[in-house]
Design a protein around this motif. Sequence first.
Motif, PDB file in Angstrom:
ATOM      1  N   UNK A 128       2.586  -9.297  -0.467  1.00 15.10           N
ATOM      2  CA  UNK A 128       2.714  -8.051  -1.229  1.00 15.10           C
ATOM      3  C   UNK A 128       3.234  -6.981  -0.284  1.00 15.10           C
ATOM      4  N   UNK A 129       4.287  -6.289  -0.720  1.00 10.81           N
ATOM      5  CA  UNK A 129       4.863  -5.213   0.092  1.00 10.81           C
ATOM      6  C   UNK A 129       4.644  -3.894  -0.627  1.00 10.81           C
ATOM      7  N   UNK A 130       3.816  -3.040  -0.043  1.00  5.39           N
ATOM      8  CA  UNK A 130       3.481  -1.736  -0.614  1.00  5.39           C
ATOM      9  C   UNK A 130       4.361  -0.673   0.032  1.00  5.39           C
ATOM     10  N   UNK A 131       5.239  -0.075  -0.783  1.00  9.57           N
ATOM     11  CA  UNK A 131       6.138   0.952  -0.269  1.00  9.57           C
ATOM     12  C   UNK A 131       6.414   1.975  -1.372  1.00  9.57           C
ATOM     13  N   UNK A 132       5.350   2.504  -1.941  1.00 13.26           N
ATOM     14  CA  UNK A 132       5.452   3.439  -3.065  1.00 13.26           C
ATOM     15  C   UNK A 132       4.928   4.807  -2.633  1.00 13.26           C
ATOM     16  N   UNK A 133       4.532   5.619  -3.602  1.00  8.01           N
ATOM     17  CA  UNK A 133       3.958   6.933  -3.296  1.00  8.01           C
ATOM     18  C   UNK A 133       2.673   6.739  -2.497  1.00  8.01           C
ATOM     19  N   UNK A 134       2.618   7.329  -1.309  1.00  5.31           N
ATOM     20  CA  UNK A 134       1.500   7.066  -0.392  1.00  5.31           C
ATOM     21  C   UNK A 134       0.146   7.470  -0.975  1.00  5.31           C
ATOM     22  N   UNK A 135       0.140   8.510  -1.787  1.00  7.14           N
ATOM     23  CA  UNK A 135      -1.115   8.957  -2.365  1.00  7.14           C
ATOM     24  C   UNK A 135      -1.691   8.003  -3.390  1.00  7.14           C
ATOM     25  N   UNK A 136      -0.896   7.018  -3.816  1.00  6.06           N
ATOM     26  CA  UNK A 136      -1.347   6.070  -4.840  1.00  6.06           C
ATOM     27  C   UNK A 136      -1.823   4.744  -4.268  1.00  6.06           C
ATOM     28  N   UNK A 155       1.420  -6.037   3.120  1.00 11.63           N
ATOM     29  CA  UNK A 155       2.143  -5.197   4.075  1.00 11.63           C
ATOM     30  C   UNK A 155       2.223  -3.791   3.484  1.00 11.63           C
ATOM     31  N   UNK A 156       1.551  -2.829   4.127  1.00 15.50           N
ATOM     32  CA  UNK A 156       1.522  -1.450   3.635  1.00 15.50           C
ATOM     33  C   UNK A 156       2.337  -0.572   4.569  1.00 15.50           C
ATOM     34  N   UNK A 157       3.436  -0.024   4.050  1.00 20.11           N
ATOM     35  CA  UNK A 157       4.345   0.762   4.885  1.00 20.11           C
ATOM     36  C   UNK A 157       3.997   2.246   4.820  1.00 20.11           C
ATOM     37  N   UNK A 158       4.420   2.979   5.849  1.00 17.86           N
ATOM     38  CA  UNK A 158       4.283   4.450   5.912  1.00 17.86           C
ATOM     39  C   UNK A 158       2.830   4.924   5.888  1.00 17.86           C
ATOM     40  N   UNK A 159       1.966   4.245   6.606  1.00 16.63           N
ATOM     41  CA  UNK A 159       0.544   4.583   6.526  1.00 16.63           C
ATOM     42  C   UNK A 159       0.093   5.626   7.555  1.00 16.63           C
ATOM     43  N   UNK A 160       0.942   5.951   8.508  1.00 17.63           N
ATOM     44  CA  UNK A 160       0.533   6.914   9.537  1.00 17.63           C
ATOM     45  C   UNK A 160       1.156   8.291   9.353  1.00 17.63           C
ATOM     46  N   UNK A 161       2.023   8.424   8.356  1.00 19.18           N
ATOM     47  CA  UNK A 161       2.546   9.733   7.949  1.00 19.18           C
ATOM     48  C   UNK A 161       3.076  10.549   9.131  1.00 19.18           C
ATOM     49  N   UNK A 162       3.944   9.915   9.916  1.00 16.16           N
ATOM     50  CA  UNK A 162       4.502  10.573  11.107  1.00 16.16           C
ATOM     51  C   UNK A 162       3.414  11.113  12.036  1.00 16.16           C
ATOM     52  N   UNK A 163       2.272  10.459  12.049  1.00 18.32           N
ATOM     53  CA  UNK A 163       1.170  10.853  12.923  1.00 18.32           C
ATOM     54  C   UNK A 163       0.197  11.829  12.301  1.00 18.32           C
ATOM     55  N   UNK A 164       0.520  12.379  11.133  1.00 15.93           N
ATOM     56  CA  UNK A 164      -0.354  13.377  10.503  1.00 15.93           C
ATOM     57  C   UNK A 164      -1.703  12.808  10.103  1.00 15.93           C
ATOM     58  N   UNK A 203       4.570   0.955  13.913  1.00 17.31           N
ATOM     59  CA  UNK A 203       5.937   0.503  13.679  1.00 17.31           C
ATOM     60  C   UNK A 203       6.534   1.364  12.580  1.00 17.31           C
ATOM     61  N   UNK A 204       7.739   1.895  12.799  1.00 18.17           N
ATOM     62  CA  UNK A 204       8.327   2.782  11.809  1.00 18.17           C
ATOM     63  C   UNK A 204       7.445   4.005  11.621  1.00 18.17           C
ATOM     64  N   UNK A 205       7.030   4.219  10.391  1.00 16.37           N
ATOM     65  CA  UNK A 205       6.095   5.307  10.096  1.00 16.37           C
ATOM     66  C   UNK A 205       4.675   4.775   9.963  1.00 16.37           C
TER      67      UNK A 205
END
Length: 230
Positions: A128-136, A155-164, A203-205
């Motif tokens: 499963x590749x999760x790459x949708x609206x992060x808040x969801x 696989x959950x992408x963009x989970x670190x929010x550019x470090x925020x 990795x990435x974001x």
Amino acid sequence: MIIDERLTSYIDSLDRGNTPFLDEIEKYALARQIPVVRKSMQSLLKFLLAVGNPESILEIGTAIGFSALLMSEYGPENSHITTIEKDGNRIALARENFRRAGKEEKITLLEGDAAEILQNLEGPYPMVFMDAAKGQYIHFLPDILRLMSPGSLLVSDNVLQDGDVIQSRFAVTRRNRTIHARMREYLYELKHRPELETVVLPVGDGVALSVMRSCSDLRDNERQSEEPCC
């Protein structure tokens, strides 16, 4: 950047690249500020596809179809991808890209709200590749877990929010506080659910890799529990 930009650029420069058609879609998306997975994430996806050889993949967040096409191109020849998108304009572009790539039989695009569609899907999905609206992400998780089986990879992408994500909620802008709180909750759930083994990588974001554990693994680690794990 989560890690040094020069180091990231060097690592990305080692990649063999993608097909000309994928390069074309990526260039189109970047020129119009349409989100596509970053170079380092593309490399990681290719690696995971080579290691796991998933014959069935579920993607949440199609955009214009770049990542679905990448997974179809570099995954097993007999793999099928089911991808979900609710933005009408992006759906039209994704369908056209799938047609141009000759992937209409290998990629199924489901139109609508993922929260509703996920409830009606039947698994299991090896990947499963999760790459949708992060808040969801946190709201999608229960259904995603239902659609996984022992050995399945989330696989959950963009989970670190550019470090925020490491900041105090008061250090992020007010409009981003809800997403910030939900992502922290999501990461906590991934790391603390007994049925998952999760690693979070810069990795990435930021990406979280979560493997569904088997019942025998759970029994070995939770012998004190009186209730069966499965």
